[in-house]
Structures are given as C-alpha cells and as structure tokens.
Design an enzyme around this catalytic site. Structure first.
Site, mmCIF file in Angstrom:
data_model
loop_
_atom_site.group_PDB
_atom_site.id
_atom_site.type_symbol
_atom_site.label_atom_id
_atom_site.label_comp_id
_atom_site.label_asym_id
_atom_site.label_seq_id
_atom_site.Cartn_x
_atom_site.Cartn_y
_atom_site.Cartn_z
ATOM 1 N N LEU A 34 -15.956 28.011 29.821
ATOM 2 C CA LEU A 34 -16.963 28.460 28.853
ATOM 3 C C LEU A 34 -16.336 29.060 27.597
ATOM 4 O O LEU A 34 -15.289 29.694 27.653
ATOM 5 C CB LEU A 34 -17.884 29.492 29.511
ATOM 6 C CG LEU A 34 -18.593 29.008 30.774
ATOM 7 C CD1 LEU A 34 -19.498 30.104 31.320
ATOM 8 C CD2 LEU A 34 -19.397 27.738 30.527
ATOM 9 N N HIS A 38 -21.175 28.151 24.578
ATOM 10 C CA HIS A 38 -22.025 28.285 25.769
ATOM 11 C C HIS A 38 -22.756 29.634 25.747
ATOM 12 O O HIS A 38 -23.929 29.722 26.099
ATOM 13 C CB HIS A 38 -21.178 28.211 27.042
ATOM 14 C CG HIS A 38 -20.493 26.900 27.255
ATOM 15 N ND1 HIS A 38 -19.134 26.731 27.116
ATOM 16 C CD2 HIS A 38 -20.988 25.686 27.580
ATOM 17 C CE1 HIS A 38 -18.820 25.472 27.364
ATOM 18 N NE2 HIS A 38 -19.925 24.807 27.655
ATOM 19 N N SER A 187 -14.637 22.845 25.013
ATOM 20 C CA SER A 187 -13.689 23.205 26.081
ATOM 21 C C SER A 187 -12.384 22.432 25.939
ATOM 22 O O SER A 187 -11.330 22.866 26.402
ATOM 23 C CB SER A 187 -14.301 22.905 27.449
ATOM 24 O OG SER A 187 -15.548 23.533 27.561
ATOM 25 N N ARG A 188 -12.454 21.263 25.301
ATOM 26 C CA ARG A 188 -11.256 20.420 25.207
ATOM 27 C C ARG A 188 -10.330 20.834 24.058
ATOM 28 O O ARG A 188 -9.196 20.348 23.987
ATOM 29 C CB ARG A 188 -11.645 18.956 25.057
ATOM 30 C CG ARG A 188 -12.262 18.365 26.329
ATOM 31 C CD ARG A 188 -12.645 16.912 26.132
ATOM 32 N NE ARG A 188 -12.989 16.246 27.374
ATOM 33 C CZ ARG A 188 -14.235 15.944 27.747
ATOM 34 N NH1 ARG A 188 -15.253 16.271 26.979
ATOM 35 N NH2 ARG A 188 -14.455 15.317 28.886
#
Ligand code: PAF
Length: 279
Positions: A34, A38, A187-188
């Site tokens: 997260l 998010h 997230s990447r």
C-alpha cells in the site's frame, strides 16, 4: 488517525461475523504493498460517511504467464499498520482457497471497455480482475467501492460489470495520487532504478503536453505521435498512447467528449500507466 481497532478477517466466517457490526461500508480492494494512493481511497470512503473496509489479495488470475506475480511486492505487516493508522475498520485477508475454492468453475468474461489497451497488452487480465472484484463484492457486501483513477480502464470495466450483473455497489473513482514531480503513485514504482525514477515523471509530462495540444485544436494523430516521441526520448518504450471515449474506451479519431488520454510505457523492467481527462 486511529478511529477504532481494525478487525482482521482471514476466513469467511470471521469476515461475516465482523461485517455485521459495520453499517454502510466503502470497500478499497487492493493487492497490498500500500501507498498514499490507497490511503487516499480509505480517506475518500470516510469523507463520504462510509465505514472503510479494505481487502488485500494478490489475485493470480489477473496476471499473465509471463508477468510478475511471483515478484509482486508483499508487505503484510506494513500494510496492516498503514490501514490501522488510516482508520480502516475491517481488513479481509483471504487465502487462495477462500477466493478460489477447490472445484471452482466460474469465471467472468468481460468485453466492451476491456477490449483494447491493457486488454490487448495483457490478455485475460480484466477477466481476472472482474472475477475477483465480483467475489469481493459478494463476500464483503460494500455499499460503494473506491478505485483510483490511475487504473482508468479498470474502473470502466468494473462499472460495466456492476451494471451488467445488477450488483448493488456504487463505484466511486478517486483522482490519481501523484509524487511531487507528477509520477502517478504505484506499488511497482519501487522497482525503478534511481536513474529510471528520474525519467518516470516524463510519462505524466507527455500526457499533459498532449492534453494542451488537443485542447488548442491540434490533430489527435499528430498529438499522439508527438507524445510517443517524447516517451521514446525519455528512454521509454510506449505500449500505447491513445485518445479514447472515457467510458467505452473506444479510440477517438477526433476530439469528442467525454475523452480520456491513456498511456502505458515500459521503463526498464517496470510498466508505467497513466491517464488524464481531456477538457
Ligand atoms: O487494482 C488492483 O489492485 C486490483 O486490480 C484489484 C482491483 C484489487 C483486483 O485484484
């Protein structure tokens, strides 16, 4: 901001027991790892007067055989701490068996807005997304579900699925959270090297330029060509840069409303996605 202790459910029985005490809820479905994006969804649910619930499940059916399922980032303890801090009331952490029980034989096949762009780049991806989101809606029974606009196509696919299956869930899009330099949070992003991280905001910059060109009356095809050029000059390999109808995701040859500009580009080993409203 801590409101009350977060309940963590790992079995369907625990989820059902916890769910009854929550009243009207807003779901934030995630695959974990997260970030601020998010947490902004949790905040959006709170602002709407709903009790925020989250799920974390890295859904294998939305990854292709050559994609990064095994190396998808996982940080359960860190995620729990962030959700608690953000005031999330309930976290659903299902196992593979809870989501795809032995003998499962039902999968959604989505068409329409899933057809192009990510749908072409990642065959089967949106079938996996739609299937798992429908399962989460059935299990968690949210009144609304909050999704980040960074995955614009995903929102349109989920909206279509909800309308087609008459699911009693309101889909609420939330604007993309960006780093100070414009890079859309993801997230990447943690997999970008220091050098790639410096180039990554150029995706957003190229889209902003393209929106300005389109609004000032420049031809869409020339504008998209320019944008691809900008991405290539920044060391990226564009998968697509497209002007589309914002809901159907069909390509637009001329600027008509509602329009959205979508792009995906590879930078080293990382695939970056972004989009902007046009007008
Ligand atoms: O956007 C994501 O993180 C995923 O696609 C989702 C909606 C949680 C489904 O697995």
């Amino acid at each position: 901001m801590k409101v009350r202790p977060m309940i963590i459910a790992r079995t369907f029985e625990e989820l059902t027991a916890a769910r009854t005490s929550l009243g009207p809820t807003g779901l934030i479905a995630t695959m974990g790892a997260l970030h601020q994006g998010h947490l902004a969804l949790i905040e959006a649910a709170r602002q709407t007067g709903l009790t925020p619930m989250a799920s974390i499940f890295v859904n294998p059916t939305q990854f292709g055989p050559k994609e990064d399922l095994a190396r998808y980032p996982r940080d359960e303890a860190g995620d729990i701490a962030k959700l608690e801090e953000a005031g999330c009331a309930l976290l659903w952490l299902p196992s593979m068996e809870e989501m795809y029980p032995k003998g499962h034989a039902t999968t959604l096949h989505v068409h329409g807005p899933s057809q192009h762009w990510e749908g072409t780049q990642r065959p089967g991806h949106f079938n996996g997304v739609a299937t798992v989101v429908a399962k989460l809606f059935g299990q968690m029974k949210p009144g609304a579900a909050f999704f980040g606009e960074k995955d614009w196509q995903q929102i349109q696919v989920v909206r279509r699925m909800v309308a087609d299956l008459h699911l009693p869930v309101r889909i609420v899009p939330v604007p993309t959270m960006r780093e100070e330099d414009g890079l859309a949070m993801s997230s990447r992003n943690r997999y970008l090297t220091a050098e790639e991280r410096k180039s990554a905001p150029k995706l957003h910059a190229a889209l902003k330029h393209a929106v300005q060109y389109l609004i000032s009356g420049k031809e869409p095809s020339a504008t998209l060509h320019n944008a691809r050029h900008e991405l290539a000059a920044a060391g990226m390999v564009p998968d697509y840069v497209a002007l589309v109808h914002a809901e159907t995701l069909e390509p637009l040859g001329t600027l008509q409303q509602p329009a959205r500009l979508l792009a995906a580009a590879r930078l080293g080993h990382v695939r970056l996605l972004d989009n902007l409203a046009v007008g």
